[in-house]
Design an enzyme around this catalytic site. Structure first.
Site, PDB file in Angstrom:
ATOM      1  N   CYS A 383       0.790  -1.260  -0.145  1.00 54.00           N
ATOM      2  CA  CYS A 383      -0.216   0.060  -0.115  1.00 54.00           C
ATOM      3  C   CYS A 383       0.805   1.211   0.030  1.00 54.00           C
ATOM      4  CB  CYS A 383      -0.967  -0.043   1.210  1.00 54.00           C
ATOM      5  SG  CYS A 383      -2.532   1.277   0.980  1.00 54.00           S
ATOM      6  N   HIS A 509      -3.562  -5.049   0.269  1.00 55.32           N
ATOM      7  CA  HIS A 509      -2.947  -5.552   1.515  1.00 55.32           C
ATOM      8  C   HIS A 509      -3.025  -7.225   1.616  1.00 55.32           C
ATOM      9  CE1 HIS A 509      -2.634  -1.999   4.114  1.00 55.32           C
ATOM     10  NE2 HIS A 509      -3.512  -1.543   3.052  1.00 55.32           N
ATOM     11  N   GLU A 511      -1.406  -9.486   3.296  1.00 50.13           N
ATOM     12  CA  GLU A 511      -1.412 -10.059   4.812  1.00 50.13           C
ATOM     13  C   GLU A 511      -2.847 -10.299   5.333  1.00 50.13           C
ATOM     14  OE1 GLU A 511      -1.322  -5.091   5.586  1.00 50.13           O
ATOM     15  OE2 GLU A 511      -0.843  -6.832   3.861  1.00 50.13           O
TER      16      GLU A 511
END
Length: 548
Positions: A383, A509, A511
């Site tokens: 990001c 993102h 994750e």
């Protein structure tokens, strides 16, 4: 369990905050799923914010984003990492949402003639959301945020008290997480905090069925008997919630303590024996890694690691996927701004710059990206981390002096990162970013496509700014690869550097979609590259370029 009522487990916490209710709830979910049950979870947050999206990470930790675009509590990240059920908007509710709905109902005239009160209107809305989240599942684990005794949590405690009567006592279980501290001076464990916590909980009408006792050591039979006696629970329902080195050990510790057996017994459920082999395998890898890699994480919220919870766990997953341990150096970006990269990033096998908002520390992140590019160290920008890598490339490779993000410098002569067109008309801050899952098309010759093993992907987003398309040609002519684009080609989702061992930035993102048993391909690839870099440096040391 067809045609059988959903069973509910309500998890509360006492004595102090941050005992680990989220992890406990997720671990219970893992144990129930290991027994073949279909599990979902719900987090009820007593704060008045509608969602945590506008909170500082120092206040609330990470904001976890779901596929449907909900900005939620970080505990939903734990839930998704421990059970296979995807979380969504219905899996997190707040006091703000509850009151917002009830007030809207009142304005619409739903309660004409009645006085709108906490009981029954607020508690009824809480119970409605509990039932809605649980629909279609064998077991719903519902975590009440905060600590017993907090005034803002009282409506939720009252709602779950009522729920036991509404749904039937045989279908509802109350689990209370509490603290049993060891007092070094006296050389003994103290049960009084647990006794007072349970007293507080029973004072609002909720009698716990099972106690999870957070402690730094196993509780012996004598201590458990004392807690059971004073807290009005069975002795075998006093469970040690022992501190562990790795959070993925918690389901195994709970199983050893017999927690899952107590739950199915008290809820009158028949299941097969639990299958926890996958948990045993990852704990084995974590405790006995074949190699290790050191990753420097350069961010602006490093003082509170909960701010990057999913990120830190995804790095652990990358290690598991490579049979390696990941050692983290958490570096404040402002420290690099003040002191330069020399002596700070020298030991890093890989550098990661995570997401964030605001210009504090931005030049430190840009310096970290430059250090990784010039020294050919694997770089992963997520990001804002991608945007900072783009700014660095624009300044130092493309020669665009003063290049920046318009978020930080509205007068920049080269706003290589700028506000998305759809964001220019937005006035409110809450829930107005580009949120949730969006598709992305990959260049089939790119490193990203090789890592994913496919050309079309879907990833979760949380941003307002994007790469300025006006500069695409300037970037590609100097060796940047725009390897991931939105299906219409308008939004750059992934960038890479052609002449670099591993340099990748993504606007989304990743994750949020990484799991301990199914590591996200970008994290798996990043840690693999870091391990290769570590091995290469052992064989042929390089002179690194550092800047002050």
């Amino acid at each position: 369990m067809a045609n059988v009522k959903t069973k509910f487990i309500f998890v509360t916490g006492g004595v102090v905050s941050s005992l680990g209710k989220g992890l406990a709830s997720a671990s219970i979910g893992a144990l129930m799923e290991g027994r073949g049950l279909k599990v979902t979870l719900l987090k009820m947050d007593p704060y008045i914010n509608v969602d945590p999206g506008t909170m500082s990470p120092f206040q609330h930790g990470e904001v976890f984003v779901t596929d449907d675009g909900a900005e939620t509590d970080l505990d939903l990240g734990h839930y998704e990492r421990y059970v296979s059920t995807p979380m969504g908007r219905k899996n997190n509710c707040t006091t703000g949402q509850i009151y917002e709905t009830v007030i809207a109902n009142e304005r619409r005239g739903d309660y004409l003639g009645g006085t709108v009160q906490v009981i029954p209107h607020i508690t009824d809305e809480i119970k409605r959301r509990i039932r809605a989240a649980a629909e279609g599942y064998d077991i719903a684990i519902c975590e009440v945020g905060g600590t017993v005794g907090d005034i803002e949590g009282l409506p939720f405690l009252e709602a779950i008290r009522q729920f036991g009567w509404d749904w039937g006592k045989e279908n509802v279980l109350y689990v209370h997480l509490t603290l049993v501290p060891y007092i070094a001076g006296g050389g003994e464990l103290k049960t009084k905090p647990t006794q007072h916590s349970v007293k507080e909980l029973t004072g609002v009408g909720v009698q716990p069925d099972i106690l999870l006792c957070r402690t730094d050591r196993l509780l012996d039979k004598k201590v458990k008997a004392k807690i059971a006696h004073f807290c009005n629970v069975e002795e075998n329902a006093v469970i040690t919630a022992k501190d562990v080195e790795w959070i993925y050990e918690v389901p195994l510790i709970f199983h050893q303590e017999g927690l899952d057996e107590r739950i199915i017994d008290k809820l009158h459920i028949w299941t097969g024996a639990p299958n926890l082999k996958k948990w045993e395998r990852i704990v084995q890898v974590l405790k006995n890694p074949k190699e290790s890699a050191r990753i420097a994480v350069v961010g602006k919220y490093m003082g509170l690691k909960e701010s990057y919870k999913s990120l830190m766990e995804a790095l652990v997953h990358g290690g598991i996927a490579n049979d390696a341990r990941v050692e983290l150096d958490c570096i404040e970006a402002e420290a690099i701004e003040q002191n330069g990269t020399k002596g700070v990033l020298d030991q890093a096998d890989g550098i990661l710059v995570p997401g964030g908002f605001g210009d504090r520390g931005s030049e430190g992140k840009i310096a970290a990206a430059r250090y990784a590019r010039e020294n050919r160290i694997p770089y992963f920008g997520i990001c804002l981390g991608m945007q900072m890598a783009v700014v660095e490339f624009a300044r130092n490779v493309c020669g665009l002096a003063g290049a920046n993000s318009s978020e930080f410098d509205e007068k920049s002569p080269h706003p290589v990162i700028h506000l998305m067109e759809t964001q220019k008309v937005v006035e409110n801050k809450g829930a107005t970013m580009r949120l949730g899952a969006y598709p992305c098309a990959l260049d089939e010759e790119s490193s990203a496509a090789k890592l994913y093993g496919k050309k079309k992907i879907s990833e979760r987003h949380r941003h307002r700014y994007e790469l300025n398309n006006h500069y695409r040609d300037a970037f590609t002519q100097k060796g940047m690869v725009l390897s991931g684009l939105s299906p219409d080609g308008n939004l750059v989702e992934i960038v890479e550097l052609r002449d670099h061992p591993w340099f990748l930035g993504c606007q989304f993102h990743p994750e949020f979609k990484s799991r301990p048993f199914d590591c996200h391909p970008l994290f798996k690839g990043f840690i693999k590259a870091a391990l290769q870099n570590r091995q290469a440096l052992k064989e042929v040391p390089r002179i690194k370029v550092a800047r002050t």
